[in-house]
Design an enzyme around this catalytic site. Structure first.
Site, PDB file in Angstrom:
ATOM      1  CG  ASP A 266     -12.380  24.765  25.736  1.00  0.00           C
ATOM      2  OD1 ASP A 266     -11.526  24.224  26.476  1.00  0.00           O
ATOM      3  OD2 ASP A 266     -12.085  25.422  24.730  1.00  0.00           O
TER       4      ASP A 266
ATOM      5  CE1 TYR B 265      -6.769  27.977  22.217  1.00  0.00           C
ATOM      6  CE2 TYR B 265      -6.322  28.121  24.563  1.00  0.00           C
ATOM      7  CZ  TYR B 265      -6.946  27.503  23.493  1.00  0.00           C
ATOM      8  OH  TYR B 265      -7.770  26.438  23.715  1.00  0.00           O
TER       9      TYR B 265
ATOM     10  CG  HIS C 110     -12.851  20.110  28.629  1.00  0.00           C
ATOM     11  ND1 HIS C 110     -12.835  21.259  29.395  1.00  0.00           N
ATOM     12  CD2 HIS C 110     -12.647  20.531  27.344  1.00  0.00           C
ATOM     13  CE1 HIS C 110     -12.630  22.313  28.616  1.00  0.00           C
ATOM     14  NE2 HIS C 110     -12.515  21.902  27.364  1.00  0.00           N
TER      15      HIS C 110
END
Lengths: 690, 690
Positions: free
Chosen positions: A253, A400, A454
């Site tokens: 990630d 982000y 994930h």
């Protein structure tokens, strides 16, 4: 007006909504997306946007992220740290959970398709409020040593776990970087597996697992601008503070993104980069490859994993569906952060939805998101607690804003740092090696796993740990080779790769490698298959990755064969080849088997899996690295074999288990197709063996 | 290793991040987006996706949205309803506000750029907790009559406000539809303005303002599938229940989408559609127009508002930045809804961020989001309270799951319902009339306002109310014309458009119009400018939109001139034309002025604004509707004028204030360019007037 009034427009719409195939938004998005990608190629020429960034001023390695004024006598000490779930925090939390609002019930049969199912959430929150043992979990989370130290104005938290090792094992530092919405909690299961020496490995890890700034117990920057580039600088400085100039990096990630940027910006510090989310941000070439692959998938991705990437429409639809959080966090993190900071229920739902869907998209169909199939509520809530107790959901989401735009930039810069990816089946993103190699110039290997998602470190810690060991083994070999190449032109033998006893039980400081020099040295003149006379002129790699010069087979009679583990011919061929070997090896027969995945994708496994398979088959002859036998990238040895012994319907190899016979002078003298069984070769062999 | 170690990669990145223009993600996104749009054209041919939907089965006008089993004796009564902020709700809310978590401080100088600023939020929450007068606001919100009635299994809430009118005013029903994150609260200021008769209007509104299902006090569906199409059906049924088969619709935001779908699906019910967010979902033609406009903006959008649409890059960047909420609500509404349901602070921030940014994107720079410049906290919190008290944020957000994909479908279906848009300066989306006319076949007019944003009803209720009156005036004219055309072939005169006294003070039931028939009738033979002999053969429209046959000017001498309000010639020409009129009108001079925006965009205003301007200028001569004088769409009269009186460098009109003189027989006998002042025409006029 009655409802029977004719409503032609309405009728059309209703029908079309129910039946018309072209209404599918997946299709519409995907067609557009595919075409977008095509035109990004045009962009390349029209706008010259993809030229290399120019060489220029310095990255600020001391950029200050804390409040001003800067303390002129900075505290560079490393201080022990303890995670604390204080009574104040716990009581307040329980109060909030007790007084939570009655949530909107899920739509009928919605499962997790509209997001976290509020019926199941009730169970999660009841558990958190009444059964989650805060004191016990606090103890658990403190089981490893925690520290903080101030880097560039921010207190950076990390766990530091050193192995206890016997005298003959090298300790190598490994920086483990978590993701979003993960935390250091991701690594509790895998740390012991990484820090415990293994009988078959000459090294073991010293693990440094920091909290990313603004996540958990690392302070957040007070001003805008922090993304993976800036985190990379901080982590490089952290490792330096701890005393490591050279180390390996692992991440998934966001941790994978940071690891990739570190490998790009600091190749002199990063000895190898292992990722469980191997990915390159979209750029012109990535787009071109992706589109070409949608037309000719075999061109860019192995058949066994094509369904992880194509049909493109399906996967783009999936990406759109799963990136709402990304979009809002990249634009308005503070807005959504306010609610998540204030409501533990909201925070748990927001975080745990990802643990459901990203572990397997199919989980959305289940009313409990199949969350407990892979994780326990206690473990999941440990992770949520780290966000809650530190109140860092907002500062974590702010990354982000910078994140993707930085990656779109840095991913255009290639890195020479050896890289190794592991691809779990249900990971939300997938890219083939052909695309990864655009950026990672030494992309050594992808491990393809038919399980997992994930959050690999929490879901399949054994698989991930094994793979990290395999990867670092290869990284070490890679560096040794480079050192040896640099030091001399002597042929590389297995002996030269043995560990240096003097490095035992110390943190390994592998010599700095000047990559540009090495690359030049590495380009040793290749054998020209068009002029070669014998197989002895060629060099291949064995299944362990070690180079083998075929001159070692001088004077032997050889069968060279391409093998696969999942072919209709596999059983009979392996059995009969073994038989031949047993019968004729003393007379001088050697069998050289080359795994190849070019036929029906019937050799999809990692080297390790192939090795395991051949062990089961009790294979006694010599096994080599997986290669290609057809096409541009076919191994020169095979190009040579095909040149000397052309095939009936063309020179190319038709299928698994094509067999060449080489005489005692190294000359290919016979060729047999897959439908010739090995025992049928006996007459020819006997003639040659005399 | 010191920080002075050369880091060429890092340097490049750092520099590029700071300086390289091509790094701009706006640019990157926009280039891609533009090219995407180009290829969607290809899509058209390649995939035939945009063919008309086929005619097919029935839309379910009785689809049940409540829990099963269906009550076999449905309660169709209309029940009074009162909004209640109970003590339980208020005390719980105050408790939550009091115990709110300490929020992550905003980044330095971030204003609202990362989302809602938490420093300013503190003020909002303190006000809510301590100063917002719940009882008083409850009373305020109940000032209009509220009702609920069960439609298709859901209790639908609405406000119903009937005007008190004198005997000669027609009452027409108007469905007012709110948006997200708005509510019926949006309409409290505008309702009195719509329900009070105006001296210059022959009609006034009866307002029905429902809560959309799942918003505020309308029940939410219990299963998936509700979007604008399904809401349209419910609102149509609601209006029918109330007793209205034919009515006007007005909306902004989601209310605009619903209004558009109602006009598309139920043209027999909707007499006219007024929107303050005129918009058509992206499709092939919209894309083509948009791209063409980025190359040749004059082709699709008037110069005065080009900056609302171009450069495309900037506006696409803005859209990306502002649609995170949309993305997450269209995919995971329940997840984000949990936190927003549980935390009043989170809910207020999530909703009020939109009232800041959508009112003006520039507001993001302010630390208080400039929220209080346009709104009061009390009014804003009224709206938040409606979501909080009804606990409907989740069910409101669920509409996005169906929303856009339905609109992408329905917006491909044209509607004949007369449509009128008002375009506020800071509305988040903008489309030119040329695009709107792709869907709205009777798009009558756009009012362009140099002020205001997305929440127009709350921000500028006077402007919006005036515009709704203007629009409905035109809608009524439109229908009268159609009726008259249908009834006879008699020439249409002003007299024939006078209101029928018998309809006074009753809810107007305008006769049903069969659009297809009307359209055929409407196509009365147009005057052929190529064969016409005199101006008397032409019909034009006056500034009020009423048709005027030029034969009424028989025997007069005419000056026909194209005018503009913002031209260098404006002042002198208006003054001198007035002078000419005063001097010669008694002798038989008439001046016919046609506003035209084709020269430098110097006549950008609405008819109303032009009228206002000419009033200021004390214009005494006759003013007509804005027309085009050059090009395909030039008015036939002007084509005729140019044919008879060609220009020096070509027949086309060169600029504002081109003047034609027409003799007493209706023949154009002279032509003068803008640089000939009106007074210079005197010799010619005197000769003709005798």
């Amino acid at each position: 007006m009655s409802s029977r009034t004719p409503l032609t427009k309405a009728e059309k719409v209703a029908y079309a909504l129910r039946h018309e195939k072209s209404y599918s938004w997946h299709k519409w998005f995907s067609v557009l997306a595919v075409l977008t990608i095509i035109v990004s190629l045009l962009t390349y020429y029209l706008f010259g946007m993809w030229t290399e960034p120019p060489p220029l001023p310095k990255l600020d390695l001391e950029q200050h992220w804390g409040p001003y004024p800067i303390d002129m006598k900075p505290d560079n000490s490393i201080r022990p740290f303890t995670i604390e779930f204080s009574d104040v925090i716990v009581n307040d939390l329980r109060e909030r959970l007790l007084h939570r609002r009655s949530f909107t019930p899920p739509l009928e049969n919605a499962g997790f398709t509209y997001g976290f199912n509020t019926h199941f959430l009730t169970q999660v929150l009841d558990f958190w409020q009444n059964k989650y043992n805060f004191k016990e979990r606090e103890q658990f989370l403190n089981k490893y040593e925690h520290f903080v130290t101030n880097i560039q104005g921010l207190d950076i938290h990390y766990m530091h776990v050193k192995p206890k090792v016997p005298g003959n094992v090298t300790v190598v530092p490994l920086l483990l970087i978590h993701g979003w919405p993960g935390s250091i909690r991701e690594f509790y299961e895998i740390i012991p597996k990484l820090t415990t020496p293994r009988p078959n490995q000459e090294f073991v890890f010293e693990v440094i697992a920091p909290s990313i700034p603004g996540f958990g117990f690392s302070q957040a920057p007070v001003r805008a601008g922090m993304g993976p580039i800036q985190v990379s600088v901080i982590f490089r400085n952290l490792m330096q503070r701890i005393g490591h100039d050279e180390y390996y990096v692992q991440g998934g990630d966001y941790g994978s993104a940071i690891g990739s940027v570190m490998a790009t910006l600091f190749p002199e510090n990063i000895l190898g980069y292992h990722t469980n989310m191997p990915m390159v941000a979209v750029n012109t070439w990535v787009s071109i490859y992706t589109v070409l692959g949608s037309l000719w998938p075999n061109f860019i991705v192995e058949p066994s994993v094509q369904d992880r990437m194509y049909p493109l429409s399906k996967h783009i639809g999936k990406v759109i569906e799963e990136t709402g959080y990304f979009h809002i966090q990249a634009t308005k993190p503070d807005t959504v952060g306010i609610a998540l900071s204030d409501s533990p229920a909201g925070l748990a739902a927001y975080i745990l939805e990802k643990f459901s869907t990203w572990t397997n998209m199919e989980n959305k169909k289940a009313s409990d998101g199949a969350l407990l199939q892979k994780f326990s509520l206690t473990h999941l809530l440990d992770n949520v607690m780290i966000y809650w107790a530190s109140n860092t959901i907002t500062s974590s989401m702010r990354h982000y804003v910078e994140g993707y735009k930085q990656l779109m930039f840095t991913d255009r810069i290639p890195t020479e740092v050896p890289t190794w990816g592991i691809k779990f089946k249900h990971e939300i993103s997938f890219q083939p090696d052909s695309i990864l190699k655009l950026k990672y110039k030494n992309y050594l290997h992808s491990s393809v796993v038919e399980d997992g998602g994930h959050f690999a470190a929490m879901e399949l810690p054994d698989v991930l740990a094994d793979d990290i060991f395999d990867a670092v083994h290869m990284f070490r070999t890679f560096h040794r080779k480079k050192r040896n190449n640099k030091a001399s032109d002597k042929p590389i033998t297995k002996e030269s790769t043995k560990p240096d006893a003097e490095t035992v039980n110390k943190v390994e400081k592998e010599s700095k490698v000047n990559f540009e020099t090495v690359n030049k040295v590495e380009k040793e003149p290749k054998v020209n298959f068009e002029t070669a006379k014998t197989v002895y002129e060629f060099t291949v790699k064995d299944i362990q990755g070690q180079e083998v010069k075929l001159e070692r087979y001088k004077g032997k009679v050889l069968i060279i064969v391409n093998v696969a583990s999942h072919c209709g011919y596999t059983n009979s061929h392996y059995t009969e080849l073994n038989e031949l070997y047993e019968k004729y090896s003393k007379k001088g027969l050697r069998i050289l088997a080359f795994p190849c995945n070019q036929f029906g994708g019937q050799e999809p496994g990692t080297l390790k899996e192939i090795l395991q398979f051949t062990k089961e088959k009790k294979v006694k002859f010599d096994l080599f690295e997986k290669i290609e036998v057809n096409g541009e990238n076919a191994h020169p040895l095979w190009k040579f074999l095909k040149r000397i012994q052309g095939g009936t319907l063309g020179d190319f190899i038709k299928w698994n288990f094509s067999k060449f016979i080489i005489d005692r002078n190294g000359v290919p003298v016979e060729r047999f197709g897959p439908n010739t069984s090995p025992l049928e070769l006996e007459p020819y062999l006997e003639k040659l063996l005399g």
